[in-house]
Enzyme design. Structure first.
Site, PDB file in Angstrom:
ATOM      1  N   CYS A  70      57.325  36.387   5.577  1.00 44.31           N
ATOM      2  CA  CYS A  70      58.155  36.959   6.635  1.00 44.31           C
ATOM      3  C   CYS A  70      59.311  37.758   6.038  1.00 44.31           C
ATOM      4  O   CYS A  70      59.786  37.459   4.951  1.00 44.31           O
ATOM      5  CB  CYS A  70      58.728  35.842   7.496  1.00 44.31           C
ATOM      6  SG  CYS A  70      57.453  34.771   8.155  1.00 44.31           S
TER       7      CYS A  70
ATOM      8  N   ARG B 214      56.019  42.801   3.757  1.00 47.11           N
ATOM      9  CA  ARG B 214      55.973  41.381   3.391  1.00 47.11           C
ATOM     10  C   ARG B 214      55.064  40.581   4.325  1.00 47.11           C
ATOM     11  O   ARG B 214      54.503  39.561   3.924  1.00 47.11           O
ATOM     12  CB  ARG B 214      57.375  40.786   3.444  1.00 47.11           C
ATOM     13  CG  ARG B 214      58.319  41.359   2.432  1.00 47.11           C
ATOM     14  CD  ARG B 214      59.707  40.832   2.685  1.00 47.11           C
ATOM     15  NE  ARG B 214      59.763  39.395   2.504  1.00 47.11           N
ATOM     16  CZ  ARG B 214      60.089  38.802   1.371  1.00 47.11           C
ATOM     17  NH1 ARG B 214      60.412  39.514   0.333  1.00 47.11           N
ATOM     18  NH2 ARG B 214      60.115  37.493   1.285  1.00 47.11           N
TER      19      ARG B 214
ATOM     20  N   TRP C 286      54.796  36.704   9.532  1.00 54.42           N
ATOM     21  CA  TRP C 286      53.440  36.496   9.012  1.00 54.42           C
ATOM     22  C   TRP C 286      53.110  35.061   9.413  1.00 54.42           C
ATOM     23  O   TRP C 286      53.672  34.108   8.856  1.00 54.42           O
ATOM     24  CB  TRP C 286      53.420  36.671   7.499  1.00 54.42           C
ATOM     25  CG  TRP C 286      52.062  36.626   6.894  1.00 54.42           C
ATOM     26  CD1 TRP C 286      51.172  37.651   6.822  1.00 54.42           C
ATOM     27  CD2 TRP C 286      51.428  35.523   6.247  1.00 54.42           C
ATOM     28  NE1 TRP C 286      50.023  37.250   6.177  1.00 54.42           N
ATOM     29  CE2 TRP C 286      50.157  35.953   5.805  1.00 54.42           C
ATOM     30  CE3 TRP C 286      51.815  34.198   5.984  1.00 54.42           C
ATOM     31  CZ2 TRP C 286      49.257  35.119   5.139  1.00 54.42           C
ATOM     32  CZ3 TRP C 286      50.924  33.370   5.319  1.00 54.42           C
ATOM     33  CH2 TRP C 286      49.666  33.832   4.903  1.00 54.42           C
TER      34      TRP C 286
ATOM     35  N   ASN D 124      62.183  32.121   7.299  1.00 54.30           N
ATOM     36  CA  ASN D 124      61.067  32.394   6.391  1.00 54.30           C
ATOM     37  C   ASN D 124      60.814  31.091   5.637  1.00 54.30           C
ATOM     38  O   ASN D 124      61.738  30.509   5.083  1.00 54.30           O
ATOM     39  CB  ASN D 124      61.438  33.520   5.414  1.00 54.30           C
ATOM     40  CG  ASN D 124      60.328  33.797   4.410  1.00 54.30           C
ATOM     41  OD1 ASN D 124      59.181  33.405   4.617  1.00 54.30           O
ATOM     42  ND2 ASN D 124      60.674  34.462   3.324  1.00 54.30           N
ATOM     43  N   GLY D 125      59.557  30.630   5.632  1.00 61.13           N
ATOM     44  CA  GLY D 125      59.244  29.384   4.941  1.00 61.13           C
ATOM     45  C   GLY D 125      58.439  28.463   5.835  1.00 61.13           C
ATOM     46  O   GLY D 125      57.895  28.905   6.857  1.00 61.13           O
TER      47      GLY D 125
ATOM     48  N   GLU E 103      40.309  41.276 -12.156  1.00 59.16           N
ATOM     49  CA  GLU E 103      41.303  42.104 -11.477  1.00 59.16           C
ATOM     50  C   GLU E 103      40.623  43.164 -10.599  1.00 59.16           C
ATOM     51  O   GLU E 103      41.031  43.410  -9.467  1.00 59.16           O
ATOM     52  CB  GLU E 103      42.243  42.733 -12.520  1.00 59.16           C
ATOM     53  CG  GLU E 103      43.310  43.634 -11.957  1.00 59.16           C
ATOM     54  CD  GLU E 103      44.161  43.024 -10.864  1.00 59.16           C
ATOM     55  OE1 GLU E 103      44.133  41.796 -10.678  1.00 59.16           O
ATOM     56  OE2 GLU E 103      44.825  43.793 -10.155  1.00 59.16           O
TER      57      GLU E 103
ATOM     58  N   LYS F  76      41.070  43.354  -6.409  1.00 59.52           N
ATOM     59  CA  LYS F  76      41.628  44.578  -5.833  1.00 59.52           C
ATOM     60  C   LYS F  76      40.688  45.130  -4.761  1.00 59.52           C
ATOM     61  O   LYS F  76      41.097  45.489  -3.679  1.00 59.52           O
ATOM     62  CB  LYS F  76      41.842  45.593  -6.954  1.00 59.52           C
ATOM     63  CG  LYS F  76      42.980  46.495  -6.803  1.00 59.52           C
ATOM     64  CD  LYS F  76      44.271  46.017  -7.426  1.00 59.52           C
ATOM     65  CE  LYS F  76      44.699  44.643  -6.963  1.00 59.52           C
ATOM     66  NZ  LYS F  76      45.826  44.116  -7.659  1.00 59.52           N
TER      67      LYS F  76
ATOM     68  N   GLU G 191      40.540  42.715  -1.578  1.00 60.44           N
ATOM     69  CA  GLU G 191      41.698  42.594  -0.703  1.00 60.44           C
ATOM     70  C   GLU G 191      41.937  43.820   0.154  1.00 60.44           C
ATOM     71  O   GLU G 191      42.407  43.685   1.279  1.00 60.44           O
ATOM     72  CB  GLU G 191      42.964  42.203  -1.483  1.00 60.44           C
ATOM     73  CG  GLU G 191      43.482  43.225  -2.452  1.00 60.44           C
ATOM     74  CD  GLU G 191      44.798  42.772  -3.120  1.00 60.44           C
ATOM     75  OE1 GLU G 191      45.004  43.138  -4.260  1.00 60.44           O
ATOM     76  OE2 GLU G 191      45.602  42.068  -2.479  1.00 60.44           O
TER      77      GLU G 191
ATOM     78  N   HIS H 225      22.479  32.758 -15.762  1.00 58.08           N
ATOM     79  CA  HIS H 225      22.415  31.304 -15.577  1.00 58.08           C
ATOM     80  C   HIS H 225      22.471  30.938 -14.095  1.00 58.08           C
ATOM     81  O   HIS H 225      22.973  29.872 -13.738  1.00 58.08           O
ATOM     82  CB  HIS H 225      23.527  30.627 -16.375  1.00 58.08           C
ATOM     83  CG  HIS H 225      23.392  30.854 -17.846  1.00 58.08           C
ATOM     84  ND1 HIS H 225      22.401  30.255 -18.595  1.00 58.08           N
ATOM     85  CD2 HIS H 225      24.062  31.666 -18.691  1.00 58.08           C
ATOM     86  CE1 HIS H 225      22.500  30.671 -19.857  1.00 58.08           C
ATOM     87  NE2 HIS H 225      23.499  31.535 -19.935  1.00 58.08           N
TER      88      HIS H 225
ATOM     89  N   LYS I  58      52.753  40.270   1.008  1.00 56.48           N
ATOM     90  CA  LYS I  58      53.085  40.683  -0.351  1.00 56.48           C
ATOM     91  C   LYS I  58      53.585  39.517  -1.194  1.00 56.48           C
ATOM     92  O   LYS I  58      53.218  39.365  -2.340  1.00 56.48           O
ATOM     93  CB  LYS I  58      54.142  41.789  -0.285  1.00 56.48           C
ATOM     94  CG  LYS I  58      54.583  42.324  -1.637  1.00 56.48           C
ATOM     95  CD  LYS I  58      53.475  43.097  -2.305  1.00 56.48           C
ATOM     96  CE  LYS I  58      53.852  43.591  -3.689  1.00 56.48           C
ATOM     97  NZ  LYS I  58      52.654  43.924  -4.468  1.00 56.48           N
TER      98      LYS I  58
HETATM   99  C1  F6R Z   1      46.843  41.121  -5.528  1.00 57.98           C
HETATM  100  C2  F6R Z   1      48.184  40.573  -5.457  1.00 57.98           C
HETATM  101  C3  F6R Z   1      48.350  39.097  -5.469  1.00 57.98           C
HETATM  102  C4  F6R Z   1      49.598  38.693  -6.283  1.00 57.98           C
HETATM  103  C5  F6R Z   1      49.843  37.187  -6.180  1.00 57.98           C
HETATM  104  C6  F6R Z   1      51.022  36.755  -7.024  1.00 57.98           C
HETATM  105  O1  F6R Z   1      46.856  42.508  -5.570  1.00 57.98           O
HETATM  106  O2  F6R Z   1      49.146  41.285  -5.386  1.00 57.98           O
HETATM  107  O3  F6R Z   1      47.224  38.460  -5.949  1.00 57.98           O
HETATM  108  O4  F6R Z   1      49.388  39.070  -7.613  1.00 57.98           O
HETATM  109  O5  F6R Z   1      50.069  36.850  -4.848  1.00 57.98           O
HETATM  110  O6  F6R Z   1      52.197  37.379  -6.618  1.00 57.98           O
HETATM  111  P1  F6R Z   1      53.447  37.447  -7.555  1.00 57.98           P
HETATM  112  O7  F6R Z   1      53.092  38.317  -8.710  1.00 57.98           O
HETATM  113  O8  F6R Z   1      54.533  38.028  -6.715  1.00 57.98           O
HETATM  114  O9  F6R Z   1      53.737  36.040  -7.998  1.00 57.98           O
END
Ligand code: F6R
Length: 605
Positions: free
Chosen positions: A2, A27, A74, A98-99, A478, A482, A485, A501, A600
């Protein structure tokens, strides 16, 4: 998660709140709301959906206000609806949160026995009710009593009906930053909402109450002692937090990587050697270490996988990489000779923070690699190495990832040198290569023209695999996250040799394979693995080094990196993977920056 903002001052607060919410929308963004003082009392406007919807509603009333709070939600407890949207009111209390309040059910039952019922399904409204139950005209005393009853993480901004012009705030875990300027006092869950007003700010210390008025922000601990906060400064500005002509923040951030890498690498090089003295990291940190654990989540954890590879290769010290959300449930083996490295863009990820706290409790030395200055993980670590990527707004992490790689490479070089596993000469050679990375990535940025048409062909794909070995396997993880998501295409990252396997049974002509083959030492083995999937019908997109000899029949698309030493290939391959995800999502007509269900910064466990 949030987004929170509060403002009290001498300018139009409604505008400050709405602009702040727009900036914070990345966020979390299923609904948004504001509450503000007017001449006739408190007024609240809420809307499901984007902040633009809220702004439209707000424009319909011409209330004048100088003080208010706003929130983008969120959803955690309770569905997406106006009633569950913040701010929440009860009695004389209006708050945003937030939380997560973990014991909200218990508290709700207690309140019900007094005949008090919430209207929403949120834990946040219960917090408003608890604060109100202690409120006898003294905000600070009510907040102090209430937080004693709350379990969980929170950042609150609270207004009391009979204290117009005042905002109170307190936090535990969840972030809050604030500043006082000529226009008034402003508080928010992150700097992007404050940067328009000031580059100087402070992080509200945990378990301290901030009282914001037009002229000042007064901070007291729970024993009423006044404290002066430590001021911080950011070196980016409004332009960095805007799209600057790019269609999406993600594309802008992909293009910002050369500069982000330069800013992260250059200040750590002295006389051609990696040097952390400006970061306050002394070599003695590395000298006694006989084991390293890296704990992080998502993309940051994937940067850790590359870091493990580099550290083990150069230092011969064992490194394990843990998903932070699993770390503390594994009863990890840690002692004072263990270095726990946490990696986090936001510095607020709840699971990573919890892993860090456990590591400290068990006596490990802790180093964090963090992008956001003054964030919880940065503050609580023994040592911090800041990456200088600037604000990352797109949910999908791009520039934060490559600067995390750069930080891991710097650590692996210094560590190996201190452990006398590589000579000064070798260290300087490696540093020389690392210094080329901003330019190398710059060159890579022009591969978008080759990738966009490939992405257009992936448009209808339902499932695909990323395969690789060693560093390329870490990169596959990675590439896969990407793509998933932002394009919503199912994909899996697989160690290329492991496919046979079991999982190779999933390969058909409808399941493309993205094969990373940038490492010469395993290139021949990768070719065999590619042939295995090829003979089961898979379309193959291959990413290879500049000198790779690739038979035309081996793949449908070949992307070659410019010449680079193999251990630095991840910086180039990362750009290819980011583009594949980006252009596939664009081709599918999706909102690249704000993928469904994601936020985020994940400040809940
Ligand atoms: C994927 C992404 C997430 C963050 C993860 C950790 O693109 O952004 O997987 O990498 O939520 O977030 P941080 O780096 O803020 O701890």
């Amino acid at each position: 998660m949030c987004g929170i903002i509060g403002f009290t001052g001498n300018i139009n607060a409604k505008e400050v709140l709405l602009q702040g919410l727009k900036a914070l929308e990345y966020r979390g963004y299923d609904s948004a709301g504001i509450s503000f003082f007017t001449e006739t009392g408190l007024k609240t406007i809420k809307a499901v959906g984007k902040v633009a919807g809220l702004a439209e509603k707000a424009a319909m009333s011409d209330d004048c206000t100088k003080c208010g709070i706003g929130h983008t939600r969120w959803a955690t407890h309770g569905g997406v609806s106006e009633v569950n949207c913040h701010p929440h009111h009860f009695g004389k209390v209006t708050l945003i949160h937030n939380g997560i309040i973990e014991n909200y059910k218990e508290l709700q039952e207690e309140l019900a026995s007094e005949g008090k019922e919430p209207v929403s399904q949120t834990d946040s409204e219960i917090a408003a009710m608890v604060i109100d139950s202690y409120y006898k005209a003294d905000p600070v005393s009510a907040i102090k009593k209430a937080v004693k009853k709350l379990r969980g993480a929170y950042a609150f901004c609270i207004m009391f009906e009979d204290h117009p012009g005042s905002i109170y705030a307190i936090r535990n875990g969840s972030p809050l930053v604030a500043t006082n300027t000529g226009a008034g006092s402003i508080i928010a869950s992150d700097m992007v909402a404050l940067i328009k007003y000031s580059k100087d700010y402070f992080v509200l210390p945990e378990h301290h109450i901030a009282h914001l008025t037009e002229g000042s922000i007064n901070i007291t601990d729970l024993d009423h002692n006044e404290i002066e906060p430590d001021m911080l400064h950011v070196n980016w500005d409004m332009a960095a937090a805007r799209k600057g002509g790019y269609e999406y923040f993600m594309l802008k951030e992909i293009h910002e990587q050369p500069e982000a890498l330069r800013n992260t690498i250059s200040p750590r090089i002295k006389d051609g050697m990696p040097d952390f003295s400006e970061d306050g990291i002394d070599d003695s940190l590395f000298a006694d270490i006989n084991r390293i654990i890296i704990a992080a989540c998502g993309t940051a954890m994937h940067a850790g996988l590359i870091g493990k590879n580099m550290i083990e290769k150069l230092s011969r010290v064992p490194v394990s990489v843990d998903i932070a959300s699993e770390f503390r449930y594994q009863d990890p083996v840690i002692d004072e000779k263990t270095l726990v490295i946490t990696i986090s863009q936001s510095g607020e990820t709840a699971d990573t923070l919890a892993a860090l706290r456990l590591a400290k409790e068990r006596g490990a030395k802790t180093l964090s690699i963090v992008n956001v200055k003054g964030s919880s993980i940065a503050r609580e670590s023994d040592y911090v190495l800041y990456t200088h990527a600037g604000p990352e707004i797109a949910v999908a992490s791009t520039k934060a990832y490559t600067v995390q790689l750069a930080a891991m490479y710097l650590v692996s070089f210094r560590f190996a040198y201190i452990k006398e596993k590589i000579s000064g000469k070798k260290t300087k050679e490696l540093i020389k290569e690392l210094e080329k990375m901003p330019g190398f990535v710059e060159k890579m940025l022009s591969c978008d023209k080759a990738i966009e048409p490939i992405s257009n062909k992936l448009l209808k794909t339902e499932s695909l695999f990323f395969i690789g070995r060693g560093l390329d396997y870490a990169l596959s993880c990675e590439g896969s996250i990407k793509l998933k998501e932002i394009s919503y295409i199912h994909s899996e990252a697989y160690a290329a040799g492991e496919l046979k396997h079991g999982t190779i049974s999933l390969i058909t002509d409808n399941v493309p394979v993205i094969a990373l083959a940038t490492q010469e030492d395993v290139f021949a083995k990768m070719i065999s693995n590619i042939r295995e999937v090829r003979s089961r019908g898979a379309k193959v997109i291959m990413i290879a080094g500049a000198d790779a000899q690739v038979d035309a029949s081996l793949c449908d698309h070949l992307i070659t990196l410019p010449p680079v030493n193999d251990v630095f290939a991840p910086f180039g391959a990362a750009i290819v993977l980011q583009y594949i995800a980006y252009y596939t999502a664009v081709a599918r007509g999706l909102n690249v920056d704000q993928p469904r269900n994601l936020a985020k910064s994940v400040t809940v466990e």
